[in-house]
Design a protein around this motif. Structure first.
Motif, PDB file in Angstrom:
ATOM      1  N   TYR A 138       0.863  -1.191   0.000  1.00  9.72           N
ATOM      2  CA  TYR A 138       0.000   0.000   0.000  1.00  9.72           C
ATOM      3  C   TYR A 138       0.895   1.234   0.000  1.00  9.72           C
ATOM      4  O   TYR A 138       2.091   1.144   0.283  1.00  9.72           O
ATOM      5  N   HIS A 139       0.328   2.356  -0.326  1.00 11.15           N
ATOM      6  CA  HIS A 139       1.078   3.614  -0.270  1.00 11.15           C
ATOM      7  C   HIS A 139       1.158   4.098   1.172  1.00 11.15           C
ATOM      8  O   HIS A 139       0.143   4.270   1.839  1.00 11.15           O
ATOM      9  N   HIS A 140       2.362   4.309   1.640  1.00 13.44           N
ATOM     10  CA  HIS A 140       2.611   4.787   2.991  1.00 13.44           C
ATOM     11  C   HIS A 140       3.096   6.232   2.872  1.00 13.44           C
ATOM     12  O   HIS A 140       4.106   6.492   2.204  1.00 13.44           O
ATOM     13  N   PRO A 141       2.426   7.175   3.502  1.00 14.22           N
ATOM     14  CA  PRO A 141       2.759   8.588   3.281  1.00 14.22           C
ATOM     15  C   PRO A 141       4.196   8.966   3.641  1.00 14.22           C
ATOM     16  O   PRO A 141       4.811   9.772   2.950  1.00 14.22           O
ATOM     17  N   ASP A 187       6.030   7.742  -6.049  1.00 17.09           N
ATOM     18  CA  ASP A 187       4.911   8.634  -6.358  1.00 17.09           C
ATOM     19  C   ASP A 187       3.643   8.067  -5.711  1.00 17.09           C
ATOM     20  O   ASP A 187       3.225   6.961  -6.034  1.00 17.09           O
ATOM     21  N   PRO A 188       3.027   8.802  -4.787  1.00 17.22           N
ATOM     22  CA  PRO A 188       1.842   8.290  -4.099  1.00 17.22           C
ATOM     23  C   PRO A 188       0.640   8.069  -5.017  1.00 17.22           C
ATOM     24  O   PRO A 188      -0.327   7.425  -4.628  1.00 17.22           O
ATOM     25  N   LYS A 189       0.739   8.574  -6.244  1.00 17.11           N
ATOM     26  CA  LYS A 189      -0.352   8.366  -7.210  1.00 17.11           C
ATOM     27  C   LYS A 189      -0.060   7.213  -8.168  1.00 17.11           C
ATOM     28  O   LYS A 189      -0.890   6.878  -8.996  1.00 17.11           O
ATOM     29  N   ASP A 190       1.109   6.618  -8.053  1.00 16.98           N
ATOM     30  CA  ASP A 190       1.504   5.532  -8.948  1.00 16.98           C
ATOM     31  C   ASP A 190       1.075   4.189  -8.354  1.00 16.98           C
ATOM     32  O   ASP A 190       1.778   3.597  -7.543  1.00 16.98           O
ATOM     33  N   ASP A 191      -0.073   3.721  -8.790  1.00 20.67           N
ATOM     34  CA  ASP A 191      -0.569   2.445  -8.273  1.00 20.67           C
ATOM     35  C   ASP A 191       0.047   1.238  -8.975  1.00 20.67           C
ATOM     36  O   ASP A 191      -0.212   0.095  -8.585  1.00 20.67           O
ATOM     37  N   SER A 192       0.886   1.472  -9.980  1.00 23.21           N
ATOM     38  CA  SER A 192       1.529   0.337 -10.653  1.00 23.21           C
ATOM     39  C   SER A 192       2.521  -0.371  -9.733  1.00 23.21           C
ATOM     40  O   SER A 192       2.884  -1.522  -9.981  1.00 23.21           O
ATOM     41  N   VAL A 193       2.966   0.294  -8.671  1.00 20.76           N
ATOM     42  CA  VAL A 193       3.911  -0.323  -7.740  1.00 20.76           C
ATOM     43  C   VAL A 193       3.203  -1.078  -6.612  1.00 20.76           C
ATOM     44  O   VAL A 193       3.860  -1.775  -5.836  1.00 20.76           O
ATOM     45  N   VAL A 194       1.888  -0.963  -6.534  1.00 24.43           N
ATOM     46  CA  VAL A 194       1.117  -1.646  -5.490  1.00 24.43           C
ATOM     47  C   VAL A 194       0.700  -3.020  -5.998  1.00 24.43           C
ATOM     48  O   VAL A 194       0.124  -3.145  -7.085  1.00 24.43           O
ATOM     49  N   TYR A 216      10.189  -5.077   5.156  1.00 23.50           N
ATOM     50  CA  TYR A 216      10.054  -5.823   3.912  1.00 23.50           C
ATOM     51  C   TYR A 216       8.581  -6.169   3.697  1.00 23.50           C
ATOM     52  O   TYR A 216       7.733  -5.918   4.546  1.00 23.50           O
ATOM     53  N   LEU A 217       8.272  -6.750   2.557  1.00 18.25           N
ATOM     54  CA  LEU A 217       6.876  -6.881   2.148  1.00 18.25           C
ATOM     55  C   LEU A 217       5.992  -7.561   3.192  1.00 18.25           C
ATOM     56  O   LEU A 217       4.909  -7.065   3.507  1.00 18.25           O
ATOM     57  N   GLY A 218       6.431  -8.695   3.712  1.00 14.99           N
ATOM     58  CA  GLY A 218       5.612  -9.393   4.708  1.00 14.99           C
ATOM     59  C   GLY A 218       5.266  -8.519   5.893  1.00 14.99           C
ATOM     60  O   GLY A 218       4.132  -8.503   6.373  1.00 14.99           O
ATOM     61  N   HIS A 219       6.227  -7.758   6.358  1.00 14.07           N
ATOM     62  CA  HIS A 219       6.030  -6.849   7.486  1.00 14.07           C
ATOM     63  C   HIS A 219       5.073  -5.716   7.113  1.00 14.07           C
ATOM     64  O   HIS A 219       4.226  -5.306   7.906  1.00 14.07           O
ATOM     65  N   GLU A 220       5.210  -5.228   5.877  1.00 20.32           N
ATOM     66  CA  GLU A 220       4.399  -4.093   5.441  1.00 20.32           C
ATOM     67  C   GLU A 220       2.902  -4.416   5.468  1.00 20.32           C
ATOM     68  O   GLU A 220       2.074  -3.553   5.749  1.00 20.32           O
TER      69      GLU A 220
END
Length: 197
Positions: free
Chosen positions: A115-118, A127-134, A170-174
């Motif tokens: 998810y995007h974390h501020p 980029d908080p608007k780039d959902d391609s990384v989610v 890392y991802l699992g923690h996130e």
């Protein structure tokens, strides 16, 4: 004594152990430590690596990982005798680096996030608007399947356990802090722990 897993920076670009990796694992076996808690953080897929020389799963790498496992077992038994293998435990830590992925260039992040974390997006120039990384829900399902494939490989080779890396951002923690992520992998406690479970 225990040897904790670390991200290896000395594998080959195609995710296999190099002579340096093999030598390091041989030294682990000779050290007298009885718990090798991964020895490496082993990525379950190529794009989940924290650096371009991290070991990762692909079918072509299985024999090399098997040889690496046998290297550590042989080093331990050569030094301490065959009976020493009875209480020698070697595991493999499975990981996806998520926000910290650098699979192709050690200087360039290629993040995949829950998810995007501020704060973290700003810190790591996402980029908080780039959902391609989610990660999408379907991508997470495929990722979970990759963890299962890698875990089965580890069991088939002879590793006594796997450790799913679920710490240090890392991802699992996130996923644990994905309160605002919609769908089955975020929101309430059940959703935020679904990936791990």
């Amino acid at each position: 004594w225990c040897i904790h897993p670390m991200e290896g920076w000395d594998g080959t670009p195609d995710g296999k152990p190099s002579e340096h990796t093999i030598r390091r694992w041989q030294h682990f076996g000779e050290s007298g430590a009885k718990l090798i808690w991964g020895g490496e953080a082993f990525a379950v897929q190529e794009d989940g690596r924290a650096n371009p020389n991290q070991l990762y799963y692909r079918p072509e790498n299985v024999d090399a990982i098997r040889d690496l496992y046998h290297t550590i077992i042989k080093a331990h038994t050569d030094r301490f005798g065959k009976a020493a293998a009875d209480d020698f435990f070697v595991g493999l830590q499975l990981t996806h680096s998520g926000r910290f992925c650098r699979p192709y260039d050690k200087k360039k992040l290629n993040p995949k996030i829950a998810y995007h974390h501020p704060l973290l997006d700003k810190k790591f120039h996402i980029d908080p608007k780039d959902d391609s990384v989610v990660f999408t829900d379907d991508e997470i399902k495929k990722l979970i399947d990759n963890y299962i494939v890698a875990a089965k490989m580890a069991a088939d080779i002879g590793f006594q356990f796997v450790d799913v890396k679920h710490c240090h951002g890392y991802l699992g923690h996130e996923f644990l802090s994905a309160y605002d992520r919609p769908g089955p992998y975020g929101g309430d406690f059940e959703g935020r722990t679904r990936f791990m479970r």
